[in-house]
Design an enzyme around this catalytic site. Structure first.
Site, PDB file in Angstrom:
ATOM      1  N   HIS A  37       0.793  -1.518  -0.025  1.00  0.00           N
ATOM      2  CA  HIS A  37      -0.281   0.207   0.073  1.00  0.00           C
ATOM      3  C   HIS A  37       0.758   0.883   0.431  1.00  0.00           C
ATOM      4  CE1 HIS A  37      -2.936  -2.438   2.099  1.00  0.00           C
ATOM      5  NE2 HIS A  37      -3.478  -2.110   1.042  1.00  0.00           N
ATOM      6  N   GLN A 148      -0.806  -4.939  -8.742  1.00  0.00           N
ATOM      7  CA  GLN A 148      -0.882  -5.305  -9.651  1.00  0.00           C
ATOM      8  C   GLN A 148      -1.610  -6.849  -8.951  1.00  0.00           C
ATOM      9  OE1 GLN A 148       2.330  -5.342 -13.081  1.00  0.00           O
ATOM     10  NE2 GLN A 148       2.390  -7.794 -12.133  1.00  0.00           N
ATOM     11  N   VAL A 176       4.414  -5.738  -4.238  1.00  0.00           N
ATOM     12  CA  VAL A 176       5.849  -6.340  -2.984  1.00  0.00           C
ATOM     13  C   VAL A 176       5.622  -7.587  -2.783  1.00  0.00           C
ATOM     14  CG1 VAL A 176       7.244  -4.740  -1.405  1.00  0.00           C
ATOM     15  CG2 VAL A 176       5.688  -3.751  -2.898  1.00  0.00           C
TER      16      VAL A 176
END
Ligand code: PAF
Length: 283
Positions: A37, A148, A176
């Protein structure tokens, strides 16, 4: 950081900023914030004058009441993280603010909302589309940032923007991962230490599928192998699919494809995906 729980004062605040020609970047979230985030917040800060984050655990996108009840809620900690990331505005509405007196509304997307996540979570994407539409109307951002990791969600949002003519640009930020490949997710907070370690099998399954496709193995065989790999870690695979990055049509070749997986680690359902551009990238 300015924090708003109600729509009208947020709108007033953003209106005055917009009239000063400030561009607005928006990061919608359900909280339990992690580095993924914060990557979205940073991307927004790099491209816009003002960054708005929303934290709202949206009930209409959860089919399972237990999943909704157990979704991690860490508002105080999230506020600290957003302050540290220099986020400008936080919108954290209640259910009453978002849904009170509103007629139940559903949005459907032909086939895209009925396959993969849509098949295993019926109604999920309608809930996402409804709440994101409300949030876009409230915030009216110039650019909205999505991860994504939720690849199918990104496709849905892109179709929503097109169909509803939202004046919003969609910006997708890569997933990530932890050092061992586990994709960051708010749901990881619900895993025990042992489950957390076993959860890396999703990423291993994605890599194994990628390699297998390059070797020309059929997806059906790879599916069986990855399900067995998951099984060996006590993880229950729900689906493993390879689709075209743009059309979401099922694909057997690893070029411009996305490999998607969903699995239960204990009671926690996790999803992940691997975007493959060309065979060269993998060699
Ligand atoms: O990806 C999420 O966190 C949610 O689906 C979203 C986009 C904030 C809508 O509730």
């Amino acid at each position: 950081m300015h924090i708003f729980k109600e729509i009208a004062p947020l709108r007033d605040h953003l209106k005055s900023l917009r009239s000063g020609q400030s561009s607005i970047g928006f990061v919608p979230t359900m909280g339990a914030l992690h580095k993924g985030h914060l990557g979205l917040i940073n991307a927004s800060k790099n491209h816009n004058d003002i960054t708005v984050c929303s934290i709202y655990v949206n009930p209409t996108q959860f089919g399972n009441p237990e999943d909704l009840a157990k979704y991690p809620r860490t508002l105080e900690q999230d506020i600290d993280l957003l302050e540290q990331a220099s986020c400008d505005v936080l919108f954290c509405p209640s259910n009453t603010v978002m849904y009170h007196r509103a007629e139940p509304l559903t949005i459907s997307f032909d086939k895209l909302d009925r396959i993969l996540e849509g098949e295993f979570r019926p109604g999920h994407f309608s809930g996402v589309a409804v709440v994101v539409s409300k949030l876009f109307n409230i915030v009216q951002p110039d650019i909205a940032y999505f991860g994504q990791k939720d690849y199918q969600q990104v496709m849905i949002i892109s179709k929503l923007i097109e169909a509803m003519k939202f004046n919003v640009q969609l910006h997708v930020v890569p997933t990530v991962r932890e050092h061992d490949g586990l994709a960051l997710s708010s749901r990881n907070q619900r895993l025990s230490v042992d489950e957390r370690n076993r959860a890396t099998v999703l990423y291993q399954g994605l890599r194994a599928t990628q390699q297998g496709l390059i070797q020309g193995l059929p997806l059906s065989e790879l599916r069986t192998r990855v399900a067995a790999l998951c099984d060996s870690k006590g993880v229950r695979m729900e689906y493993l699919e390879v689709v075209d990055q743009d059309t979401f049509e099922v694909k057997e070749s690893p070029t411009r494809a996305v490999i998607l997986i969903a699995a239960y680690v204990g009671n926690v359902r996790l999803i992940d995906n691997l975007v493959v551009e060309s065979q060269d990238e993998i060699a």
